[in-house]
Each structure stands twice: as C-alpha cells, then as structure tokens.
Design a protein around this motif. Structure first.
Motif, PDB file in Angstrom:
ATOM      1  N   HIS A  27      65.428  61.615  95.154  1.00  0.00           N
ATOM      2  CA  HIS A  27      66.836  61.813  95.467  1.00  0.00           C
ATOM      3  C   HIS A  27      67.701  61.256  94.348  1.00  0.00           C
ATOM      4  O   HIS A  27      67.321  60.321  93.654  1.00  0.00           O
ATOM      5  N   ALA A  28      68.880  61.819  94.193  1.00  0.00           N
ATOM      6  CA  ALA A  28      69.761  61.400  93.120  1.00  0.00           C
ATOM      7  C   ALA A  28      70.152  59.934  93.276  1.00  0.00           C
ATOM      8  O   ALA A  28      70.581  59.512  94.341  1.00  0.00           O
ATOM      9  N   SER A  29      69.942  59.172  92.202  1.00  0.00           N
ATOM     10  CA  SER A  29      70.388  57.781  92.185  1.00  0.00           C
ATOM     11  C   SER A  29      71.838  57.740  91.721  1.00  0.00           C
ATOM     12  O   SER A  29      72.203  58.377  90.735  1.00  0.00           O
ATOM     13  N   GLN A  30      72.658  57.013  92.445  1.00  0.00           N
ATOM     14  CA  GLN A  30      74.047  56.876  92.043  1.00  0.00           C
ATOM     15  C   GLN A  30      74.155  55.827  90.942  1.00  0.00           C
ATOM     16  O   GLN A  30      73.831  54.667  91.164  1.00  0.00           O
ATOM     17  N   PRO A  31      74.563  56.226  89.744  1.00  0.00           N
ATOM     18  CA  PRO A  31      74.628  55.277  88.633  1.00  0.00           C
ATOM     19  C   PRO A  31      75.594  54.135  88.944  1.00  0.00           C
ATOM     20  O   PRO A  31      76.625  54.334  89.569  1.00  0.00           O
ATOM     21  N   THR A  32      75.241  52.947  88.503  1.00  0.00           N
ATOM     22  CA  THR A  32      76.084  51.775  88.729  1.00  0.00           C
ATOM     23  C   THR A  32      76.731  51.305  87.437  1.00  0.00           C
ATOM     24  O   THR A  32      77.216  50.189  87.357  1.00  0.00           O
ATOM     25  N   HIS A  70      71.581  60.534  83.047  1.00  0.00           N
ATOM     26  CA  HIS A  70      71.140  60.175  84.389  1.00  0.00           C
ATOM     27  C   HIS A  70      69.628  60.016  84.495  1.00  0.00           C
ATOM     28  O   HIS A  70      69.130  59.529  85.522  1.00  0.00           O
ATOM     29  N   ALA A  73      69.223  56.386  85.320  1.00  0.00           N
ATOM     30  CA  ALA A  73      69.988  55.821  86.426  1.00  0.00           C
ATOM     31  C   ALA A  73      69.284  54.643  87.082  1.00  0.00           C
ATOM     32  O   ALA A  73      69.933  53.746  87.637  1.00  0.00           O
ATOM     33  N   ASP A  74      67.960  54.601  87.056  1.00  0.00           N
ATOM     34  CA  ASP A  74      67.200  53.489  87.619  1.00  0.00           C
ATOM     35  C   ASP A  74      66.719  52.519  86.550  1.00  0.00           C
ATOM     36  O   ASP A  74      66.585  51.318  86.817  1.00  0.00           O
ATOM     37  N   ALA A 220      70.454  67.634  94.406  1.00  0.00           N
ATOM     38  CA  ALA A 220      71.498  66.698  93.981  1.00  0.00           C
ATOM     39  C   ALA A 220      71.114  65.997  92.684  1.00  0.00           C
ATOM     40  O   ALA A 220      71.963  65.780  91.815  1.00  0.00           O
ATOM     41  N   THR A 221      69.845  65.662  92.538  1.00  0.00           N
ATOM     42  CA  THR A 221      69.371  65.024  91.312  1.00  0.00           C
ATOM     43  C   THR A 221      69.548  65.955  90.126  1.00  0.00           C
ATOM     44  O   THR A 221      70.031  65.551  89.061  1.00  0.00           O
ATOM     45  N   GLN A 224      73.326  66.654  89.253  1.00  0.00           N
ATOM     46  CA  GLN A 224      73.961  65.506  88.616  1.00  0.00           C
ATOM     47  C   GLN A 224      73.827  65.575  87.102  1.00  0.00           C
ATOM     48  O   GLN A 224      74.769  65.261  86.367  1.00  0.00           O
TER      49      GLN A 224
END
Length: 328
Positions: A27-32, A70, A73-74, A220-221, A224
């Motif tokens: 699933h798409a990770s929301q970047p911080t 992205h 993102a992790d 979604a991933t 993005q």
C-alpha cells in the motif's frame, strides 16, 4: 535501467508470459518529508525531498525510470531516524524538476545525469555524501563515484556497476535475450515516442510488473509515483536516454570529456555495497562486475525481490546504507 544484457537475461529466465506471483499487497506509504523543496543547480531547478537533522551525515537517494522519489518513502524515514540528513532529488524530466532555459537540450545521457548530482551537491554546499540508488539512480551514482570519488563517502548500488559502454551496447544478444529489450527498440521509432506520450501511465505500470513480478503494489502506490511523469520534459529525456545508449541520438559536446572517461570503465574506489535481486537473473552473484570495485566491498543478494529494491525491501536497503556509511 540495468544494463541491456543483464535485463535481457533476467527477462529470459523469468519469461514475459509467466503469470505474476503475488505477495502481500503493498500500500502507498505517505511520505513524512513534508513539502518538496526547490533549488537552482547547474542547468536545472531541482525538486527534492529532505528529512533528518541538517547537521547529520548526508545521504542522497536516487530514483530510476519509471519511478520517482516515492521509492524511498520508507527508506528515508529509517535513515533519518538514525541521524542522517536524507536528500531525494527528482531527476531531470521528473516531477517538479525543470530546466532553467528553454533552449537547453533535453539530454538524457548518463554523464548529464551524473553532472546534475554534482551541481545539486554544490548548490547545497555538500562536500561529500553517501549515495544510493537503483536503475537510472544506480547508474548515476556509479558515474559520480567513478568520476568524482572525492565527493562520495560510500555507495549502495542495486544491480552493481551500470555505467553504459556504448561500444559493448552495439553487440547483439541472443534472440530470446533481445526480446527483453523490446521497449528500447520501441522508443527508437516515432511510433514509440507517440505511444509513450499517449500511454505513459499504462506503459510504465507494465514495466513495474515485468521488473518486479512478485511485488503486488496497489493502485494508490503506483498513482503516487505516476504524477512525476507529467513533467513537460519527461518523454524527451526518456527517449533521448535510450536512443543515446544505442547511438541513435547524439549527446552534447560539453560532456565529451566525461564520456571518454566512462567508456574506459573506470573502477570505483569508494566503499560500496552492491545489491542483487531476482531481477538480475544469472548475474545475481555479482561476479560480472566485482572487478569494477576496488575499495571496501560487499555484495548482498535478496531473493524474492524485484528491481525496485528500496520500495520492495526498504529495511534491507536502509540497512545497506547504514552499514556502508558507518564504516566509511
């Protein structure tokens, strides 16, 4: 991406028609990392993300095609949590990165991308950094480390040494291996240019699936990252990159000196970890490029992982960056 021969062999082993084996959906990770920043550097106004303490050791993460920032993102938060100042620039032709002048050639040759990284470091007054990447990003960091070793603390490169040798790239492969290189031949035609312009969303999703057949990413991933290909120069950069590799398009004279050095396959002397995955096929053991690294070196193999290592195996990628940079 990876070298022409390596990609073709990997696809020949996997088989383009083979059914996709799925794992847990990604699933798409929301970047911080907050809002993307911009900085004028060389020929570009470069968009980039930043995380971590401003005074921490610098790590620059480089994405490939058809991917974007992205992919990290992790990885970026994991490195920032360990005190790294993490910078993730959009390459030329991606996201908010723009050329400063309309008349500048939309050039995708390897030395141009390497020069962009040095200009980015200069603009941010970064003397030395650990660099890490995959696909175009891995090639670009290898170029930076080979030509400007004094600017590189250490590197992590997926699929190893990816510097393009133009003469070697003219050598034909077996018919089965050539099949895996279909998109480069497609890009060599006017029809391919129009096809990529009209169908980049579907085209690049196909590349993701072929390059990472066990990675069950969700829509979604993918969406993005897909916004990065709306860059007005994206198609021109991608097409020129692949045509240049096959000597179907000329580079710029400003890079001739750098290309002469790169065609000699310079050895990389900085500490390095190379990572191989299922995508590398028969080159998974890394022996094909071992001699191109003369400094402290380690090769790691990730089974069940495709080409987009930082997004498919972020823990392993981040660990490689932390391991090589801590001992450099």
């Amino acid at each position: 991406m990876i070298s022409r021969r390596q990609f073709s062999q990997a696809v020949a082993v996997a088989g383009l028609a083979a059914p996709l084996v799925t794992t847990a959906t990604a699933h798409a990770s929301q970047p911080t990392w907050g809002p993307v920043k911009q900085i004028r550097a060389g020929l570009l106004d470069i968009g980039y993300a930043e995380m971590g303490p401003a005074d921490g050791p610098v790590t620059i993460l480089l994405h490939g095609w058809p991917y974007d920032i992205h992919s990290y993102a992790d990885v970026a938060p994991a490195l920032a949590a360990q005190g790294h100042r993490v910078l993730i620039p959009y390459l030329r032709g991606y996201g908010p990165t723009r050329f400063l002048h309309a008349h500048t050639k939309r050039n995708g040759q390897q030395s141009a991308l390497g020069s962009d990284v040095i200009a980015f470091m200069d603009a941010l007054k970064i003397r030395k950094a650990t660099v890490a990447g995959f696909d175009w990003g891995a090639r670009t960091e290898c170029i930076v480390a080979a030509l400007w070793p004094e600017r590189v603390k250490a590197l992590v490169s997926v699929s190893g040494y990816l510097v393009v040798n133009l003469q070697q790239n003219q050598e034909p492969l077996s018919p089965q291996a050539e099949l895996g290189w279909w998109y480069q031949y497609y890009f060599a035609t006017d029809r391919g240019v129009r096809g990529y312009e009209q169908n980049s969303y579907e085209f690049n999703k196909l590349i993701w699936k072929i390059a990472s057949p066990l990675w069950n990413f969700d829509e979604a991933t993918y969406a993005q990252s897909a916004t990065a290909w709306k860059n007005p120069d994206h198609v021109a950069i991608v097409i020129h990159n692949y045509r240049w590799r096959l000597q179907l398009a000329q580079g710029e004279h400003r890079y001739d000196g750098l290309e002469r050095k790169l065609q000699a396959r310079p050895v990389i002397s900085v500490p390095a970890i190379t990572i191989a995955s299922d995508f590398d096929g028969p080159n998974k053991d890394g022996m094909a490029y071992r001699k191109q690294f003369s400094g402290r070196y380690e090769h790691r193999i990730l089974d069940g992982i495709g080409h987009n290592v930082p997004q498919e195996a972020p823990e392993a990628f981040a660990k490689a960056v932390l391991d090589i940079s801590s001992g450099a």
